[in-house]
Design an enzyme around this catalytic site. Structure first.
Site, mmCIF file in Angstrom:
data_model
loop_
_atom_site.group_PDB
_atom_site.id
_atom_site.type_symbol
_atom_site.label_atom_id
_atom_site.label_comp_id
_atom_site.label_asym_id
_atom_site.label_seq_id
_atom_site.Cartn_x
_atom_site.Cartn_y
_atom_site.Cartn_z
ATOM 1 N N HIS A 71 57.012 16.363 50.833
ATOM 2 C CA HIS A 71 56.445 15.348 52.505
ATOM 3 C C HIS A 71 56.103 16.063 53.517
ATOM 4 O O HIS A 71 54.870 16.210 53.371
ATOM 5 C CB HIS A 71 57.912 15.285 53.171
ATOM 6 C CG HIS A 71 58.267 14.370 52.045
ATOM 7 N ND1 HIS A 71 60.272 14.506 51.418
ATOM 8 C CD2 HIS A 71 58.645 12.832 52.529
ATOM 9 C CE1 HIS A 71 60.906 13.849 51.191
ATOM 10 N NE2 HIS A 71 59.568 12.713 51.450
ATOM 11 N N GLN A 97 53.577 3.685 42.785
ATOM 12 C CA GLN A 97 53.863 3.163 44.727
ATOM 13 C C GLN A 97 52.627 3.241 45.000
ATOM 14 O O GLN A 97 51.568 2.652 45.510
ATOM 15 C CB GLN A 97 54.778 3.774 44.847
ATOM 16 C CG GLN A 97 55.030 3.853 47.075
ATOM 17 C CD GLN A 97 55.873 4.751 47.493
ATOM 18 O OE1 GLN A 97 56.875 4.396 47.316
ATOM 19 N NE2 GLN A 97 55.565 5.193 47.675
ATOM 20 N N ASP A 100 55.850 9.164 43.106
ATOM 21 C CA ASP A 100 55.676 7.654 43.031
ATOM 22 C C ASP A 100 54.468 7.722 42.824
ATOM 23 O O ASP A 100 53.921 6.940 43.886
ATOM 24 C CB ASP A 100 55.825 7.504 44.945
ATOM 25 C CG ASP A 100 57.358 8.017 45.309
ATOM 26 O OD1 ASP A 100 58.541 7.346 43.755
ATOM 27 O OD2 ASP A 100 57.639 9.036 45.361
#
Length: 285
Positions: free
Chosen positions: A37, A153, A150
């Site tokens: 992140h 995604q 991901d």
């Protein structure tokens, strides 16, 4: 840096930024931030005048049997990461703020959402597309940042943005790994010491598959079998799926003759982990 919890607060801040001609980057997260992140926030802060990080564990992407209640949360820890990496606002809403109690509107997708995690987690991408659409409408970003870990995604969000005419650039960022190769994930905290060691089998298996592609192997079934055999050699690992699909369309392929995503989902004990690699025309990216 501000932490706000309501849609109206975010919209008021964004309104003032837009008046000043500032560009906005959005980093959607479910919190419990790690270096993966942090890398997204750093890039967003370099490429935009202002950065919003959403910190919201989205209930609509969890099935009743999944880990919604136990999913790790620590807003104070997250705030330190966000401030250090250059975020300007954390949007940390409640479920009640994000979803009306009688809400009946969701964003459904076919195509890229139907394979891989879409098969084993049937409601997952409906929840992802719905919450990301809401975040886009709330924050009005110029760019939004998602990690390649991901990868499905990422493909789903890019298709949604195209299909629904969102005027937002979607930026995919590389997987961030631990020194031993394990992909960074908020769910890694679930792993015991033995499970943490066992989890390395995902990266080991994918590395073998990646080498096969780069060396010219074109049979998807041959590569999948090699990846599966390596994962199955670890007693604590249970395969959810091992697949090779076209990217970004996420359609199954038999022969590799274009851009592909090799993706795995594996249970290590009770913890479900995902990892992948992507190649373009048989070459590493």
């Amino acid at each position: 840096m501000k932490i706000v919890s309501t849609v109206s607060e975010v919209r008021e801040i964004v309104k003032e930024w837009k008046k000043s001609g500032l560009t906005i980057g959005l980093v959607p997260t479910m919190g419990y931030l790690h270096e993966g992140h942090a890398s997204l926030i750093r890039r967003a802060s370099k490429e935009n005048d202002r950065v919003i990080v959403s910190d919201f564990v989205n209930p609509t992407q969890f099935a009743p049997t999944e880990d919604l209640e136990s999913y790790p949360r620590d807003i104070e820890r997250d705030a330190k990461v966000c401030e250090q990496e250059g975020a300007d606002v954390i949007f940390h809403p409640t479920t009640e703020e994000m979803y009306f109690p009688n809400a009946t509107t969701f964003v459904n997708m076919t195509g890229p959402s139907e394979e891989l995690c879409g098969k084993s987690r049937p409601i997952h991408f409906r929840g992802v597309c719905t919450v990301v659409s809401k975040l886009f409408n709330i924050a009005s970003p110029d760019k939004a940042y998602f990690g390649q870990k991901d990868a499905q995604q990422l493909a789903v969000i890019k298709r949604m943005v195209r299909d629904l005419n969102f005027d937002i650039e979607i930026i995919g960022c590389p997987i961030v790994r631990e020194a031993d190769g394990l992909a960074r994930s908020s769910r890694n905290v679930y792993l015991s010491k033995d499970e943490r060691q066992a989890a390395l089998i995902l990266h080991k298996a994918l590395e073998e598959g990646r080498k096969m592609v780069l060396c010219g192997e074109t049979s998807a079934s041959v590569i999948k079998k090699s990846i599966s055999d390596i994962i199955e050699s670890e007693p604590l690992a249970k395969i959810d799926y091992v697949e090779i699909v076209s990217f970004p369309d996420v359609e199954k392929v038999e022969d590799i003759d274009g851009d592909i995503l090799a993706a795995v989902a594996v249970y290590i004990g009770k913890t479900r982990l995902i990892d992948n690699f992507i190649t373009e025309n048989g070459k590493e990216i």
